[in-house]
Each structure stands twice: as structure tokens, then as C-alpha cells.
Scaffold this active site. Structure first.
Site, PDB file in Angstrom:
ATOM      1  N   ASN A  32       5.664  -8.192  -0.153  1.00 15.74           N
ATOM      2  CA  ASN A  32       6.766  -7.310  -0.548  1.00 15.74           C
ATOM      3  C   ASN A  32       7.620  -6.988   0.678  1.00 15.74           C
ATOM      4  OD1 ASN A  32       5.682  -4.823   0.787  1.00 15.74           O
ATOM      5  ND2 ASN A  32       4.009  -5.217  -0.632  1.00 15.74           N
TER       6      ASN A  32
ATOM      7  N   ASP B  44      -0.778  -5.219  -5.142  1.00 17.08           N
ATOM      8  CA  ASP B  44      -1.747  -4.840  -6.177  1.00 17.08           C
ATOM      9  C   ASP B  44      -2.593  -6.029  -6.636  1.00 17.08           C
ATOM     10  OD1 ASP B  44      -1.160  -2.093  -6.295  1.00 17.08           O
ATOM     11  OD2 ASP B  44       0.674  -2.520  -7.417  1.00 17.08           O
TER      12      ASP B  44
ATOM     13  N   PRO C  29      -8.463  -4.513  -4.173  1.00 17.11           N
ATOM     14  CA  PRO C  29      -9.095  -3.187  -4.072  1.00 17.11           C
ATOM     15  C   PRO C  29      -8.036  -2.135  -3.770  1.00 17.11           C
ATOM     16  CG  PRO C  29      -9.538  -4.488  -2.099  1.00 17.11           C
ATOM     17  CD  PRO C  29      -8.874  -5.412  -3.087  1.00 17.11           C
ATOM     18  N   ASP C  30      -8.241  -0.947  -4.297  1.00 18.79           N
ATOM     19  CA  ASP C  30      -7.337   0.169  -3.976  1.00 18.79           C
ATOM     20  C   ASP C  30      -7.931   0.875  -2.748  1.00 18.79           C
ATOM     21  OD1 ASP C  30      -6.065   2.705  -3.820  1.00 18.79           O
ATOM     22  OD2 ASP C  30      -5.406   2.452  -5.896  1.00 18.79           O
ATOM     23  N   ILE C  31      -7.286   0.690  -1.613  1.00 19.67           N
ATOM     24  CA  ILE C  31      -7.835   1.182  -0.342  1.00 19.67           C
ATOM     25  C   ILE C  31      -7.852   2.707  -0.316  1.00 19.67           C
ATOM     26  CG2 ILE C  31      -7.525   1.141   2.179  1.00 19.67           C
ATOM     27  CD1 ILE C  31      -6.054  -1.609   1.671  1.00 19.67           C
TER      28      ILE C  31
ATOM     29  N   PHE D 207       0.783   7.777  -0.293  1.00 15.23           N
ATOM     30  CA  PHE D 207       2.231   7.707  -0.508  1.00 15.23           C
ATOM     31  C   PHE D 207       2.482   7.222  -1.929  1.00 15.23           C
ATOM     32  CE2 PHE D 207       5.145   8.154   3.179  1.00 15.23           C
ATOM     33  CZ  PHE D 207       4.227   8.710   4.045  1.00 15.23           C
TER      34      PHE D 207
ATOM     35  N   LYS E  93      -0.881  10.722  -9.689  1.00 18.11           N
ATOM     36  CA  LYS E  93      -1.468   9.794  -8.704  1.00 18.11           C
ATOM     37  C   LYS E  93      -2.473  10.511  -7.803  1.00 18.11           C
ATOM     38  CE  LYS E  93       1.305   6.482  -8.050  1.00 18.11           C
ATOM     39  NZ  LYS E  93       2.547   5.821  -7.673  1.00 18.11           N
TER      40      LYS E  93
ATOM     41  N   LYS F 273      -6.209   9.069  -7.687  1.00 19.17           N
ATOM     42  CA  LYS F 273      -6.731   8.471  -6.454  1.00 19.17           C
ATOM     43  C   LYS F 273      -7.595   9.451  -5.660  1.00 19.17           C
ATOM     44  CE  LYS F 273      -3.341   4.916  -6.289  1.00 19.17           C
ATOM     45  NZ  LYS F 273      -3.021   3.689  -5.588  1.00 19.17           N
TER      46      LYS F 273
HETATM   47  N1  CTP Z   1      -2.609   1.838  -2.220  1.00 18.66           N
HETATM   48  C1  CTP Z   1      -3.754   1.320  -1.633  1.00 18.66           C
HETATM   49  N2  CTP Z   1      -4.316   0.171  -2.101  1.00 18.66           N
HETATM   50  C2  CTP Z   1      -3.767  -0.473  -3.154  1.00 18.66           C
HETATM   51  C3  CTP Z   1      -2.585   0.037  -3.750  1.00 18.66           C
HETATM   52  C4  CTP Z   1      -2.026   1.177  -3.244  1.00 18.66           C
HETATM   53  O1  CTP Z   1      -4.263   1.903  -0.667  1.00 18.66           O
HETATM   54  N3  CTP Z   1      -4.317  -1.584  -3.586  1.00 18.66           N
HETATM   55  C5  CTP Z   1      -2.065   3.099  -1.720  1.00 18.66           C
HETATM   56  C6  CTP Z   1      -0.747   3.009  -1.001  1.00 18.66           C
HETATM   57  O2  CTP Z   1      -0.911   2.842   0.399  1.00 18.66           O
HETATM   58  C7  CTP Z   1      -0.088   4.348  -1.318  1.00 18.66           C
HETATM   59  C8  CTP Z   1      -0.584   4.616  -2.718  1.00 18.66           C
HETATM   60  O3  CTP Z   1      -1.810   3.916  -2.841  1.00 18.66           O
HETATM   61  O4  CTP Z   1      -0.601   5.367  -0.494  1.00 18.66           O
HETATM   62  C9  CTP Z   1       0.416   4.110  -3.740  1.00 18.66           C
HETATM   63  O5  CTP Z   1      -0.210   3.933  -4.914  1.00 18.66           O
HETATM   64  P1  CTP Z   1       0.263   2.907  -6.058  1.00 18.66           P
HETATM   65  O6  CTP Z   1      -0.634   3.139  -7.212  1.00 18.66           O
HETATM   66  O7  CTP Z   1       0.397   1.540  -5.560  1.00 18.66           O
HETATM   67  O8  CTP Z   1       1.622   3.514  -6.364  1.00 18.66           O
HETATM   68  P2  CTP Z   1       3.032   2.947  -6.250  1.00 18.66           P
HETATM   69  O9  CTP Z   1       3.191   1.964  -5.152  1.00 18.66           O
HETATM   70  O10 CTP Z   1       3.864   4.166  -6.170  1.00 18.66           O
HETATM   71  O11 CTP Z   1       3.163   2.132  -7.604  1.00 18.66           O
HETATM   72  P3  CTP Z   1       2.819   2.505  -9.127  1.00 18.66           P
HETATM   73  O12 CTP Z   1       3.428   3.839  -9.383  1.00 18.66           O
HETATM   74  O13 CTP Z   1       3.460   1.378  -9.840  1.00 18.66           O
HETATM   75  O14 CTP Z   1       1.338   2.521  -9.295  1.00 18.66           O
END
Ligand code: CTP
Length: 416
Positions: free
Chosen positions: A216, A284, A314-316, A334, A348, A352
Site C-alpha cells: 500500500n 490485511d 495476523p493482526d499485530i 491507529f 476498533k 482490538k
Molecule cells: N493492524 C495490525 N495488524 C494488521 C492490521 C492492522 O497491527 N494485520 C493495526 C494497524 O497498525 C492500526 C490498526 O491495526 O493500528 C488499524 O486497524 P485496521 O483494522 O486495519 O483498520 P483500518 O486500517 O482503519 O481499516 P478497516 O477499518 O478497514 O478495518
């Protein structure tokens, strides 16, 4: 603090008029400009407007006897704390890279004993031309800081990298160099001394084959600004970053990664941390299989995919937030939103399990730009911040983090 001074060399390009804005912006930040206007530069801005704004005599010619008796080119080149070339044209960069000294600007660059910052602005083809690439590389290896130009529509009608960076970004770079990066945001005593801050920034790259990837447009600017501000506040900072074109701020430990899975592994390895700030734009999804060899379209080769099979990354942020052991004390995520910013950020926050969310309003031109418009959402409330420079967002956020840790300390003291 003693007054800081730059020697600003204005070369001949359409962006020269923005140097006037830069002189004003520097002035607002307490930085004086003494200016050299090249012959080409004088085609775009007049010595009179430059001297009116800088409040000083403007230097134009090398062999001006009056000037030589007043202030010679050697003395001029050393009279400032930093030499800034803005705009830096392909021609002046070529001269500087090869050590030419046939006018006042190139002579001053050759004679100076101060750090030099070049802010390029030129047509995209000129910027990408092999000789310019070589010159930029030479200048960088000679210790000159060359900023990356912005990308976008150009005065000549073409599109691409070559636009002068935003004046606020140039000012932030100048301030960083004047203050040697260490006290970029002016913190007094170091409020985060003894704390470990872990931060992710930039995009991730998810390989499809050895030469292709999903990614991205994240520039990493906001994350790098926060990392710099955390270091300035005295924290030990681990910055886990995807591929970006920024230099790591001074005093920050950079861990470069490519994929989301590498980013997660690097973060887990860096724990324990007092605060985790997840600024990275993590992809993602990733291609389920990364081919070991380059995928071929032709030659009857069946490796070319007709469609992409993706797996979730993975969602870090969520992974670190949910840790039973070693969860950082303060976890900040963020969220990029174009609408219903607060409501979506709050959802969110819960999903999270982080402590705060910095919600970006990305309905404008925030991505890749120098400014940001954020709201800080916590379980108890929300603060809407005005649109501001990413460095200022970083400074404010770090102040809030420092306050939170002070509060935690005060709470402990009160309980005892
Ligand atoms: N994040 C992460 N790991 C991922 C995806 C996101 O750590 N695989 C973290 C990003 O660094 C940020 C936050 O999660 O702090 C954003 O969440 P995300 O769900 O990706 O939200 P958006 O980018 O705002 O997109 P959406 O609203 O479409 O979910």
C-alpha cells in the site's frame, strides 16, 4: 536557546517562489535565513522580495568586490548553522556532486564546513534520469542530506516524483538537522527516560513471487515522526518498519522487515515494552503461496495465476493487546477512517482491545502528506486535534503518553 541561522541557496526553478514561504515559515520558528539567489533563481523571484522577507542583504554574484570586502564567499558559507538549497535544481546538484565552483552558490557549497540539506524540485524525467540518480547518490555518500521530492501533478503537466516537498516538511527537516535530531520536539527533562517504546511504521510487502508483491501507499512519515519524538522524550525506541524511503530518526533502533508475519515476529522479539504504538499500514491479506520463481505469463507456463488466492495476515495490534504475559502497559492503535470517525474508532478500540486509538480522518490528502488530522479516542473520551504537521501530532501524542505514565506513577504513590 541561541538563535539558529540557515544559509538558503535559491536556485532557478519554478518552485523558487516557495522558498519565500519557507523563509517566512522558518522565521515563525525562530530561524533566520541569509540568502544566496542564483542567476536562474533571480528569474523566478526578485532579490527585493527575498531581502524583504529575510530582513537581510541578498547575495547574488561571486565577483562582487563590495560583497567580498563585506563578507567573502568563504565566510558567507560558514556564517550559518546549516546550508539549505531550496529548490535544488538538477544543474546545481550536478555542480555540487562534481565539485564545480563557477558561481557564488556552487562556491559556497564547496567552501562550507556546515551540514548541507538539498531539497530537490524538477521535472519527473529529470529526477529519474540516470545522471541525476548518480549525482544524488554521490551527494548522499558525501554526507549531504537530499530530501525525497513529493509525488504529484507538476507545473509542466506531467505526474510523478519531482515536486518540492511541503514547506512544513522542509521546516521539520531543517529543525531536525539544526537540533541534531535529538530534541526535535522541545521536551525539557526527558519524561520517558527508562521506558521502552515499541512502534511499527510503514507498509508491509506480501510477496507473490520474487519480484512482485501486494502493498500500500503508506509513507511511514507519521510513525517515524512518533519514533523520533519518543526518542527525544528519552525513551529507548524500537522501530519495526516496513520498506520506506525515510532515514531512521536519531537514537532509534530500527528493525527493518518486509511482511506482516516478519513484523509480528520482530515485535514479539522486542517485548517487553512499556508502550506499543501500532502505526504500520499492515496488509490485511497475503498471497497464500509465494512462488519461488518469477511467474510467467507466456511460454505455455502454467504458473501464471488466473486469480489470487489470499490468506489473512495476523493482526499485530490485536495479538500484542491480547497477550497475557508481556502485554505492553499502554497499547495504542491507529485507525484510518473517512466517515463516522469516532464511532468506528471506538468499535476498533474494543475489537482490538487496545487502550487508545488515534483516529485519522483520511477523507482529505493525509496519506503520504506532511499534515494529519487526528482524534485521540480513549475509553473515557475523545480529543479532536486540529489539522497539523505530523511532527506536531507526534509531539502531542508523546506528551499524552508521558502524562499517562506520570499519572500511573502518581497513582501508585497515592496508594502506598
Ligand atoms: N493492524 C495490525 N495488524 C494488521 C492490521 C492492522 O497491527 N494485520 C493495526 C494497524 O497498525 C492500526 C490498526 O491495526 O493500528 C488499524 O486497524 P485496521 O483494522 O486495519 O483498520 P483500518 O486500517 O482503519 O481499516 P478497516 O477499518 O478497514 O478495518
Amino acid at each position: 536557546m541561541t538563535e539558529k541561522r540557515v544559509l538558503l541557496i535559491i536556485a532557478g526553478g519554478i518552485a523558487a517562489y516557495k522558498s519565500l514561504e519557507l523563509i517566512r515559515e522558518l522565521g515563525r520558528n525562530g530561524i533566520k535565513s541569509r540568502c544566496i539567489l542564483t542567476k536562474g533563481g533571480a528569474e523566478f523571484v526578485t532579490p527585493l522580495s527575498v531581502s524583504a522577507l529575510s530582513g537581510e542583504k541578498v547575495y547574488t554574484e561571486l565577483f562582487d568586490l563590495d560583497d567580498e570586502s563585506e563578507m567573502g564567499h568563504i565566510q558567507l558559507s560558514r556564517s550559518a548553522d546549516l546550508v539549505v538549497v531550496c529548490p535544488a535544481t538538477a544543474d546545481l546538484m550536478a555542480k555540487a556532486a562534481h565539485g564545480h565552483a563557477n558561481d557564488l552558490a556552487s562556491t559556497a557549497l564547496l567552501a562550507t564546513d556546515k551540514p548541507v540539506l538539498m531539497v530537490p524540485a524538477m521535472n519527473v524525467r529529470m529526477w529519474e534520469y540516470a545522471a541525476t540518480r548518480r549525482n544524488v547518490e554521490t551527494l548522499r555518500s558525501d554526507g549531504v542530506t537530499v530530501m525525497e521530492p513529493d509525488e504529484g501533478a507538476m507545473a509542466c503537466g506531467e505526474f510523478g516524483p519531482g515536486r518540492l516537498p511541503d514547506v512544513h516538511a522542509i521546516t521539520a527537516q531543517i529543525e531536525a538537522m539544526l537540533h541534531d535530531g535529538m530534541d526535535l520536539p522541545s521536551f525539557g527533562p526527558k519524561p520517558l527516560a527508562g521506558r521502552h517504546a515499541l512502534i511499527t511504521a510503514g507498509p508491509t510487502r506480501e510477496p507473490l513471487d520474487p519480484v512482485r508483491f501486494l502493498s500500500n501507499h503508506s509513507s511511514g512519515r507519521q510513525g517515524y515522526a512518533i519514533a523520533g519524538a519518543l526518542a527525544a522524550a528519552g525513551a529507548r525506541v524500537t522501530l519495526v518498519s516496513g520498506p520506506v524511503s525515510l532515514e531512521a530518526p536519531r537514537g532509534v533502533d530500527l528493525v527493518p522487515v518486509e511482511t506482516a508475519r516478519e513484523m509480528l515476529a520482530a515485535c514479539e522479539k522486542a517485548l517487553p515494552a512499556d508502550v506499543f504504538i501500532s502505526v504500520a499500514a499492515v496488509a490485511d491479506w497475503r498471497p497464500s503461496r509465494a512462488a519461488a520463481k518469477k511467474l510467467k505469463l507466456k511460454e505455455g507456463d502454467k504458473t501464471a495465476p488466473q486469480s489470487l488466492d489470499l490468506s489473512e495476515n495476523p493482526d499485530i495490534l490485536a495479538t500484542l493487546s491480547r497477550k497475557k504475559k508481556k502485554r505492553p502497559t499502554l497499547v495504542i492503535g491507529f485507525a484510518a477512517e473517512t466517515h463516522d470517525v469516532e464511532e468506528l474508532a471506538r468499535a476498533k478500540l474494543k475489537r482490538k482491545r487496545c487502550d487508545w486509538i488515534v483516529a485519522n480522518d483520511v477523507s482529505g490528502d493525509v496519506m503520504g502528506g506532511a499534515d494529519n488530522q487526528v482524534s485521540l479516542v480513549t475509553p473515557t473520551g475523545v480529543d479532536h486535534w486540529d489539522r497539523m504537521d505530523k511532527t506536531e501530532v507526534a509531539r502531542r501524542l508523546v506528551l499524552r503518553i508521558a502524562e499517562a505514565f506520570e499519572g500511573e506513577l502518581a497513582g501508585k504513590v497515592a496508594a502506598e
